[in-house]
Design an enzyme around this catalytic site. Structure first.
Site, mmCIF file in Angstrom:
data_model
loop_
_atom_site.group_PDB
_atom_site.id
_atom_site.type_symbol
_atom_site.label_atom_id
_atom_site.label_comp_id
_atom_site.label_asym_id
_atom_site.label_seq_id
_atom_site.Cartn_x
_atom_site.Cartn_y
_atom_site.Cartn_z
ATOM 1 N N GLY A 83 -20.697 28.838 3.061
ATOM 2 C CA GLY A 83 -19.676 28.755 4.103
ATOM 3 C C GLY A 83 -18.926 30.055 4.242
ATOM 4 N N GLY A 85 -15.530 32.002 6.830
ATOM 5 C CA GLY A 85 -14.550 31.885 7.892
ATOM 6 C C GLY A 85 -13.593 33.056 7.817
ATOM 7 N N GLY A 86 -12.421 32.904 8.444
ATOM 8 C CA GLY A 86 -11.446 33.970 8.449
ATOM 9 C C GLY A 86 -10.929 34.309 7.073
ATOM 10 N N GLY A 88 -12.771 34.423 4.281
ATOM 11 C CA GLY A 88 -13.778 35.090 3.477
ATOM 12 C C GLY A 88 -15.043 34.259 3.396
ATOM 13 N NE ARG A 89 -19.680 37.127 4.396
ATOM 14 C CZ ARG A 89 -20.618 38.034 4.591
ATOM 15 N NH1 ARG A 89 -21.438 38.366 3.581
ATOM 16 N NH2 ARG A 89 -20.772 38.619 5.752
ATOM 17 C CB VAL A 90 -17.455 29.293 0.122
ATOM 18 C CG1 VAL A 90 -17.639 28.367 -1.082
ATOM 19 C CG2 VAL A 90 -16.003 29.298 0.574
ATOM 20 C CE LYS A 105 -11.009 29.865 0.473
ATOM 21 N NZ LYS A 105 -10.020 28.762 0.648
ATOM 22 C CG ASP A 203 -4.158 24.909 7.371
ATOM 23 O OD1 ASP A 203 -4.106 24.581 8.576
ATOM 24 O OD2 ASP A 203 -4.922 25.786 6.945
#
Length: 392
Positions: A83, A85-86, A88-90, A105, A203
């Site tokens: 995965g 997104g804004g 970073g990466r997992v 992460k 969130d």
């Protein structure tokens, strides 16, 4: 190249490995001290002071060296990427020192915001522990690296299971959806009513709800969470942050964050689960792009309730269960924050709805005018109100 570490599941630790793991400098106080002084951030020093003020952490996360996490993910091999997104990466990986398959992460290192959220994440997940909150295994703060290590959740995020499904993926059935909603509600209830100090999540959204192999949900990403309110206060004043489409209107307008702000966000996610629609979908006609705006007129007309059910359910849901779930969502989404239910009431409601009962067993609930709207829990919620307001 295959990510062989990602597939490892059964390794035994030698005595030397275990002794080495126990020698890690992983005390939470050391982390607070080092992070507070490395960044020079007065905000982080205040958070550190709050931790010391409010007592001991529930658990002490492991401190990993960057090289350990690089080894665990084959140097952050793209084959291990699960995965991004804004933030970073997992990556999926296997760490021998803890003998566990994990999610690694790696946060975006640009800007101060990432460091603040990294610090808040470690802080929050060290203060809380619950079956519906993701377990933080550890972290890495080598140099400018900011990496979080979690338990691995094999079914990914909830968002991946009801939006843009590939043809070969089965949609979630009704009761699995209600089970997910109920578990996520328990996570919020714990944060609001059990955690000490209480935590406002801030969130809550589908992409932050992770699912294990049995579709049990766990809340993740606590970078925006806030401690409090405490000392008799009912809100925390803070800069407005969160995700468009999920933020409560009063928080967006005033910056005053309350537990009822989370309740509103929960209502949006429950509506997503029921309808199969995203909170914001710019591919739809303009009047349907905002889920709450589209749904509110329909929520006022019981005859239109079935129009709101996800077409992928193909009618396989208890009709009264649908009515009751929509009523819960509608109550959570009320403009007046004081009129929204507490999460403890939402948990009670969803425990009732997540049981695979027949349509006949779903008892109708009526409002003051006798309209069939929701489930038996509504009466108890209304009983706590005075002149339309809930007692604090």
């Amino acid at each position: 190249m295959n990510c062989f570490h990602c597939c490892k599941a059964d390794h035994s630790l030698s005595f030397k490995d275990k002794r080495s793991a126990h020698k890690r400098d992983n005390t939470f106080s050391a982390f607070i001290h080092s992070m507070s002084h490395k960044t020079g951030s007065s905000k982080q020093r205040r958070i550190a002071a709050e931790i010391r003020k409010f007592g001991k952490a529930k658990k002490t996360p492991n401190v990993f060296k960057y090289q350990e996490l690089a080894d665990a993910t084959e140097n952050f091999n793209p084959d291990c990427l699960v995965g991004e997104g804004g933030y970073g990466r997992v990556y999926k990986g296997y760490i021998e020192a803890v003998d566990q398959v994990v999610a690694v992460k790696q946060l975006d290192r640009s800007g101060n915001q990432g460091s603040r959220e990294f610090f808040a994440e470690v802080l929050m997940l060290s203060l809380v522990q619950h079956q519906n909150l993701v377990n933080l295994i550890g972290y890495c703060a080598d140099g400018d690296q900011r990496i979080l290590v979690y338990e691995f959740m094999s079914n990914g995020s909830l968002e991946n299971h009801f939006l843009d499904l590939p043809p070969d993926q089965e949609p979630l059935d009704w009761f699995t959806r209600m089970k997910i909603a109920g578990g996520a509600a328990k996570g919020l209830e714990y944060l609001h009513d059990v955690a000490d100090p209480p935590v406002i999540y801030r969130d809550f959204k589908a992409s932050n709800i992770l699912l294990d192999a049995e579709f049990n949900p766990k809340l993740s990403d606590f970078g925006l969470a806030k401690l409090g309110p405490t000392g008799g206060k009912d809100h925390v004043s803070t800069r407005v942050m969160g995700t468009y489409g999920y933020c409560a209107p009063e928080y967006a307008m005033t910056g005053q964050l309350t537990k009822k702000s989370d309740v509103y966000s929960f209502g949006v996610v429950l509506l997503e689960l029921i309808t199969g629609r995203s909170a914001i979908d710019n591919s739809r006609p303009s009047e349907e792009q905002n889920l709450v705006t589209w749904a509110k007129p329909l929520l006022r007309d019981k005859k239109k309730f079935t129009m709101m059910a996800d077409p992928l359910l193909e009618g396989q849901y208890p009709r009264k269960g649908l009515y009751q779930a929509l009523a819960v969502a509608g109550m959570c989404l009320q403009e007046d924050a004081d009129s929204r239910p507490f999460m403890v009431d939402v948990v009670t409601a969803l425990e009732y709805l997540s049981s695979p009962v027949t349509d006949e067993k779903c008892s109708p609930i009526t409002d003051e005018k006798g309209s069939d709207l929701s489930g038996p829990f509504v009466d108890s919620i209304r009983g706590q109100r005075i002149n339309g307001k809930q007692e604090a």
